[in-house]
Design a protein around this motif. Sequence first.
Motif, PDB file in Angstrom:
ATOM      1  N   UNK A  28       0.841  -1.208   0.000  1.00  0.00           N
ATOM      2  CA  UNK A  28       0.000   0.000   0.000  1.00  0.00           C
ATOM      3  C   UNK A  28       0.872   1.253   0.000  1.00  0.00           C
ATOM      4  N   UNK A  29       0.485   2.252  -0.806  1.00  0.00           N
ATOM      5  CA  UNK A  29       1.302   3.465  -0.878  1.00  0.00           C
ATOM      6  C   UNK A  29       0.490   4.749  -0.689  1.00  0.00           C
ATOM      7  N   UNK A  30      -0.719   4.637  -0.173  1.00  0.00           N
ATOM      8  CA  UNK A  30      -1.540   5.827   0.052  1.00  0.00           C
ATOM      9  C   UNK A  30      -2.427   6.178  -1.115  1.00  0.00           C
ATOM     10  N   UNK A  31      -2.062   5.761  -2.323  1.00  0.00           N
ATOM     11  CA  UNK A  31      -2.858   6.037  -3.521  1.00  0.00           C
ATOM     12  C   UNK A  31      -3.253   4.736  -4.209  1.00  0.00           C
ATOM     13  N   UNK A  32      -3.199   3.642  -3.477  1.00  0.00           N
ATOM     14  CA  UNK A  32      -3.495   2.344  -4.058  1.00  0.00           C
ATOM     15  C   UNK A  32      -2.516   1.302  -3.556  1.00  0.00           C
ATOM     16  N   UNK A  33      -2.163   0.386  -4.458  1.00  0.00           N
ATOM     17  CA  UNK A  33      -1.299  -0.737  -4.097  1.00  0.00           C
ATOM     18  C   UNK A  33      -0.270  -0.954  -5.200  1.00  0.00           C
ATOM     19  N   UNK A  34       0.983  -1.081  -4.788  1.00  0.00           N
ATOM     20  CA  UNK A  34       2.017  -1.575  -5.710  1.00  0.00           C
ATOM     21  C   UNK A  34       1.965  -3.095  -5.657  1.00  0.00           C
ATOM     22  N   UNK A  35       1.459  -3.679  -6.728  1.00  0.00           N
ATOM     23  CA  UNK A  35       1.336  -5.131  -6.813  1.00  0.00           C
ATOM     24  C   UNK A  35       2.476  -5.629  -7.702  1.00  0.00           C
ATOM     25  N   UNK A  36       3.351  -6.432  -7.137  1.00  0.00           N
ATOM     26  CA  UNK A  36       4.561  -6.827  -7.881  1.00  0.00           C
ATOM     27  C   UNK A  36       4.852  -8.306  -7.715  1.00  0.00           C
ATOM     28  N   UNK A  37       5.568  -8.827  -8.664  1.00  0.00           N
ATOM     29  CA  UNK A  37       5.958 -10.228  -8.635  1.00  0.00           C
ATOM     30  C   UNK A  37       7.401 -10.386  -9.086  1.00  0.00           C
ATOM     31  N   UNK A  38       8.051 -11.388  -8.542  1.00  0.00           N
ATOM     32  CA  UNK A  38       9.351 -11.828  -9.013  1.00  0.00           C
ATOM     33  C   UNK A  38       9.335 -13.343  -9.058  1.00  0.00           C
ATOM     34  N   UNK A  39       9.772 -13.928 -10.146  1.00  0.00           N
ATOM     35  CA  UNK A  39       9.779 -15.391 -10.218  1.00  0.00           C
ATOM     36  C   UNK A  39      10.828 -15.865 -11.216  1.00  0.00           C
ATOM     37  N   UNK A  40      11.200 -17.107 -11.043  1.00  0.00           N
ATOM     38  CA  UNK A  40      12.171 -17.728 -11.935  1.00  0.00           C
ATOM     39  C   UNK A  40      11.844 -19.213 -12.022  1.00  0.00           C
ATOM     40  N   UNK A  41      12.403 -19.878 -13.015  1.00  0.00           N
ATOM     41  CA  UNK A  41      12.120 -21.291 -13.215  1.00  0.00           C
ATOM     42  C   UNK A  41      13.277 -21.942 -13.969  1.00  0.00           C
ATOM     43  N   UNK A  42      13.267 -23.265 -13.947  1.00  0.00           N
ATOM     44  CA  UNK A  42      14.283 -24.044 -14.659  1.00  0.00           C
ATOM     45  C   UNK A  42      13.629 -24.687 -15.873  1.00  0.00           C
ATOM     46  N   UNK A  43      14.131 -24.408 -17.081  1.00  0.00           N
ATOM     47  CA  UNK A  43      13.570 -25.062 -18.263  1.00  0.00           C
ATOM     48  C   UNK A  43      14.113 -26.488 -18.413  1.00  0.00           C
TER      49      UNK A  43
END
Length: 248
Positions: A104-119
Amino acid sequence: MGLYVEAHIRAAVDDVWARTQHPAEHQRWDLRFTEIDYLPRAEGEPQRFRYATRVLPFLTVAGTGVSAGEKERPDGTRTSALRFASPHPLSLLAEGSGYWRYVPDGDGVRFLTGYDYRPRWGLFGALADRCGFRPLMGWATAWSFDRLRLWLERGITPERALLNWAAELAVRALVLVVGCTGFGLASFVRLFGPFAPAVAYLCPLLFAVAIALALFLSPLPGTPAARRCLRTPPTTVRAPRLLATLEP
């Protein structure tokens, strides 16, 4: 993490949490999944789930995962972490992990993701991932995040947002085809009767402008677009400690 996407959503954190943590809601806006189902679990255990993606009309790739969330934190943020794997031999993605953060940042929400995978598939898989699949996954994640934003901010359902995107893409493609090939130009010019010569003279300039607009004009406000999302973290980010507690 290998991939990072962040969207700013002008909505309450409870609403963002609900639309992303409930499988029936999640699968509506996330382009990467066709189906998400929670599996039975005992009290106190993390939540296990099954996911599926329809790659072709006759081919569906499925996998399983485990997730856990921290809904109440002293700083007001929330976190959800997951590990996932697909045993399907045609799935380039073998296994991976990632997280969602709600800030939450006062003007909404910073919605974020980080991900990784092995092919899988060895060297061929690594090259296919680097040259095609990973950029596609990054784009699909960002596009989906913007579709979620439109749902929460403007009330545009994910289904309607997809139609808006397809319609705008079709119009842009039609403009490019006509502008590059001149298809139907003679019939179009004849519509102007005595002014046809002047219109024919101006057509190359008009087509050039139309092609430029089709290629570079920003998407309409009701059309989801990956370009609206941040694709590089503003600062160094670390995976949440919660991720280390999950067993695949």
